[in-house]
Design a protein around this motif. Sequence first.
Motif, PDB file in Angstrom:
ATOM      1  N   ASN A  55       0.785  -1.157   0.070  1.00  0.00           N
ATOM      2  CA  ASN A  55      -0.143   0.039   0.158  1.00  0.00           C
ATOM      3  C   ASN A  55       0.859   1.232  -0.114  1.00  0.00           C
ATOM      4  OD1 ASN A  55      -3.115  -0.257   0.158  1.00  0.00           O
ATOM      5  ND2 ASN A  55      -1.999  -1.863   1.507  1.00  0.00           N
ATOM      6  N   CYS A  56       1.939   1.239   0.637  1.00  0.00           N
ATOM      7  CA  CYS A  56       2.846   2.283   0.707  1.00  0.00           C
ATOM      8  C   CYS A  56       3.536   2.653  -0.385  1.00  0.00           C
ATOM      9  CB  CYS A  56       3.925   2.093   1.635  1.00  0.00           C
ATOM     10  SG  CYS A  56       3.680   2.260   3.528  1.00  0.00           S
ATOM     11  N   GLN A  57       3.933   1.610  -1.264  1.00  0.00           N
ATOM     12  CA  GLN A  57       4.478   1.459  -2.531  1.00  0.00           C
ATOM     13  C   GLN A  57       3.446   2.144  -3.676  1.00  0.00           C
ATOM     14  OE1 GLN A  57       5.786  -2.566  -3.144  1.00  0.00           O
ATOM     15  NE2 GLN A  57       7.703  -1.898  -2.074  1.00  0.00           N
ATOM     16  N   SER A  58       2.149   2.030  -3.297  1.00  0.00           N
ATOM     17  CA  SER A  58       1.216   2.314  -4.327  1.00  0.00           C
ATOM     18  C   SER A  58       0.916   3.824  -4.257  1.00  0.00           C
ATOM     19  CB  SER A  58      -0.303   1.555  -4.005  1.00  0.00           C
ATOM     20  OG  SER A  58      -0.584   2.310  -2.889  1.00  0.00           O
ATOM     21  N   VAL A  59       1.453   4.501  -3.471  1.00  0.00           N
ATOM     22  CA  VAL A  59       1.311   5.903  -3.202  1.00  0.00           C
ATOM     23  C   VAL A  59       2.525   6.770  -2.896  1.00  0.00           C
ATOM     24  CG1 VAL A  59      -1.218   5.664  -2.383  1.00  0.00           C
ATOM     25  CG2 VAL A  59       0.832   5.908  -0.721  1.00  0.00           C
ATOM     26  N   GLY A  60       3.560   6.033  -3.288  1.00  0.00           N
ATOM     27  CA  GLY A  60       4.939   6.369  -3.293  1.00  0.00           C
ATOM     28  C   GLY A  60       5.436   6.976  -1.787  1.00  0.00           C
ATOM     29  N   ILE A  61       4.966   6.146  -0.796  1.00  0.00           N
ATOM     30  CA  ILE A  61       5.357   6.264   0.512  1.00  0.00           C
ATOM     31  C   ILE A  61       6.586   5.149   0.734  1.00  0.00           C
ATOM     32  CG2 ILE A  61       4.959   5.946   2.741  1.00  0.00           C
ATOM     33  CD1 ILE A  61       2.309   7.390   2.645  1.00  0.00           C
ATOM     34  N   GLU A  62       7.633   5.523   1.426  1.00  0.00           N
ATOM     35  CA  GLU A  62       8.814   4.439   1.778  1.00  0.00           C
ATOM     36  C   GLU A  62       8.261   3.693   2.923  1.00  0.00           C
ATOM     37  OE1 GLU A  62      11.677   3.588  -0.077  1.00  0.00           O
ATOM     38  OE2 GLU A  62      10.882   4.960  -1.720  1.00  0.00           O
ATOM     39  N   ALA A  63       8.705   2.321   3.285  1.00  0.00           N
ATOM     40  CA  ALA A  63       8.450   1.650   4.314  1.00  0.00           C
ATOM     41  C   ALA A  63       9.997   1.168   4.831  1.00  0.00           C
ATOM     42  CB  ALA A  63       7.667   0.722   4.136  1.00  0.00           C
ATOM     43  N   LYS A  64      10.262   1.134   5.976  1.00  0.00           N
ATOM     44  CA  LYS A  64      11.349   0.481   6.400  1.00  0.00           C
ATOM     45  C   LYS A  64      10.994  -0.130   7.702  1.00  0.00           C
ATOM     46  CE  LYS A  64      15.770   1.703   8.907  1.00  0.00           C
ATOM     47  NZ  LYS A  64      16.737   2.961   9.322  1.00  0.00           N
ATOM     48  N   VAL A  65      11.448  -1.471   7.823  1.00  0.00           N
ATOM     49  CA  VAL A  65      11.049  -2.495   8.654  1.00  0.00           C
ATOM     50  C   VAL A  65      12.126  -2.966   9.483  1.00  0.00           C
ATOM     51  CG1 VAL A  65      10.067  -5.067   8.710  1.00  0.00           C
ATOM     52  CG2 VAL A  65       9.517  -3.778   6.800  1.00  0.00           C
ATOM     53  N   TYR A  66      11.887  -2.720  10.996  1.00  0.00           N
ATOM     54  CA  TYR A  66      12.580  -3.215  11.931  1.00  0.00           C
ATOM     55  C   TYR A  66      11.994  -4.464  12.544  1.00  0.00           C
ATOM     56  CZ  TYR A  66      13.660   1.995  12.210  1.00  0.00           C
ATOM     57  OH  TYR A  66      14.300   3.382  11.821  1.00  0.00           O
ATOM     58  N   ALA A  67      12.513  -5.459  11.906  1.00  0.00           N
ATOM     59  CA  ALA A  67      12.006  -6.940  12.435  1.00  0.00           C
ATOM     60  C   ALA A  67      13.189  -7.407  13.339  1.00  0.00           C
ATOM     61  CB  ALA A  67      12.139  -7.932  11.231  1.00  0.00           C
ATOM     62  N   VAL A  68      12.545  -7.609  14.708  1.00  0.00           N
ATOM     63  CA  VAL A  68      13.463  -8.358  15.668  1.00  0.00           C
ATOM     64  C   VAL A  68      12.881  -9.529  16.278  1.00  0.00           C
ATOM     65  CG1 VAL A  68      14.063  -5.625  16.313  1.00  0.00           C
ATOM     66  CG2 VAL A  68      12.018  -7.023  17.394  1.00  0.00           C
ATOM     67  N   PRO A  69      13.769 -10.270  16.893  1.00  0.00           N
ATOM     68  CA  PRO A  69      13.281 -11.582  17.368  1.00  0.00           C
ATOM     69  C   PRO A  69      12.408 -11.537  18.669  1.00  0.00           C
ATOM     70  CG  PRO A  69      15.522 -11.299  17.914  1.00  0.00           C
ATOM     71  CD  PRO A  69      15.308 -10.242  16.859  1.00  0.00           C
ATOM     72  N   GLU A  70      11.482 -12.349  18.683  1.00  0.00           N
ATOM     73  CA  GLU A  70      10.482 -12.583  19.885  1.00  0.00           C
ATOM     74  C   GLU A  70      11.039 -12.449  20.947  1.00  0.00           C
ATOM     75  OE1 GLU A  70       6.338 -14.993  20.836  1.00  0.00           O
ATOM     76  OE2 GLU A  70       7.675 -15.419  19.166  1.00  0.00           O
TER      77      GLU A  70
END
Length: 283
Positions: A55-70
């Motif tokens: 959805n972000c890409q569809s409007v030109g917004i960048e997304a940065k993911v912070y994936a951390v272990p449980e």
Amino acid sequence: MTAILQAKPVVQALKEKIQEEVKGLKDKGITPTMGIIRVGQRPDDVYYENSIIKNCQSVGIEAKVYAVPETISMEEFVRLINQANRDSDIHGILIFRPFPAHLDEDIVKHLIDPEKDIDCMNPVNLEKVFEGETEGLVPCTPAAVIETLKYYGYPLQGANVAVIGRSLVVGKPLAMMFLKENSTVTICHSRTKNMPDITKQADIVVAAIGKAKAIDEKYFTEKSVVIDVGINDAGDGKICGDVDYEGVINKVAAITPVPGGVGTVTTTILLKHVLIACKKQTR
């Protein structure tokens, strides 16, 4: 004939406006960016994350993911949130919930920077809604309800509105947002006496109690505009709303479907909030 208030055209209209404003910011060298914080690998979280990125890409917004272990410690998690708060390239922060038991949500919700809190997790942003400030980072589901009604041209000023449900996530902030629109609002709940008598007097009825198909035809008239916020397990592998859709269809003036209604608009509200936050932080 009941009007079906589908989310698709509402989302399309919102995205077109967001896309235009994002382009304007990019022309100035500013790229609106969402920071997504995910703990663990829950399949539903990963699915939701992929959906938001798309959805972000569809409007030109960048997304940065912070994936951390449980297994991340509370201390490390706090450090991560503070890092995202300080990062000037991140304009909006979305933290997936629920958390593992050892991470204290009551602490976390106060840590997120209110100016980057696109999911209205910090109580500071909720307080603003109750003070009448509804143009900023408000709870997404109530915002989706208002957007849907405005898109389909239902007048809110002077409208009688019944909100079924008094949670801090939907019911109470939504009531405040209707008041801001000069509606007359009644909040109904599990202890309300003769609730159908109240909801039948309303022009707009919002169901937000979290109980599958609990609200049936006795709550409405043929003039009722019904907004179903609920997302529940229908028991047959499908999802359903709080309203008995099949039982009320063609007995009310209009209704939002589940799925394909308010919940679908809610994700787009997150994108709108990234834009609002970005403009405020970079002006």
